[in-house]
Scaffold this motif. Structure first.
Motif, PDB file in Angstrom:
ATOM      1  N   ILE A  66      -1.216  -1.009   5.234  1.00 57.96           N
ATOM      2  CA  ILE A  66      -2.401  -0.977   4.383  1.00 57.96           C
ATOM      3  C   ILE A  66      -2.917   0.454   4.250  1.00 57.96           C
ATOM      4  N   GLU A  75      -9.035  -1.348   0.237  1.00 63.76           N
ATOM      5  CA  GLU A  75      -7.730  -1.487   0.873  1.00 63.76           C
ATOM      6  C   GLU A  75      -6.659  -1.887  -0.135  1.00 63.76           C
ATOM      7  N   GLU A  77      -2.232  -2.758  -0.478  1.00 62.45           N
ATOM      8  CA  GLU A  77      -0.925  -3.008   0.123  1.00 62.45           C
ATOM      9  C   GLU A  77      -0.040  -1.802  -0.165  1.00 62.45           C
TER      10      GLU A  77
END
Length: 111
Positions: A66, A75, A77
């Motif tokens: 993250i 945040e 991916e």
């Protein structure tokens, strides 16, 4: 779309040996600020700006999965650039590859 727009323009970004697994770093490719991320040995390239308020993502954190913006803790991916918090946001990604000579190359599009 013209043939010139479809042709990849691979530019050198960084030696792959300089980006270890679980690390991220900022580089400039052409005139574009790029964030390189090594996710489990797979290199990803994103625009080095959070889509929220254009804060530099390399000033944030990366836990190996993250990317967290330091400004407001958004945040993403690392493997896809998809937002986790909020889920409606995403990072701008660029095609990247590791060339035979070990150089990470990024295509930031038409200059």
């Amino acid at each position: 779309m013209s043939v010139e727009e479809m042709t990849a323009s691979w530019l050198p970004a960084l030696a792959a040996d300089d980006l270890w697994e679980g690390e991220m770093t900022a580089v400039t490719v052409g005139a574009t600020k790029v964030l390189l991320v090594n996710v489990g040995g797979d290199v990803k390239a994103y625009r080095n700006r959070c889509p929220h308020q254009e804060w530099a993502l390399d000033e944030g954190d990366f836990d190996g999965e993250i990317i967290t913006c330091s400004r407001h803790l958004w945040e993403f991916e690392a493997c896809s650039g998809q937002g986790r918090n909020p889920a409606t946001a995403s990072l701008t990604g660029y095609p990247c590859r590791v060339a035979d000579d070990g150089m990470i190359q990024v295509d930031v599009g038409p200059g």
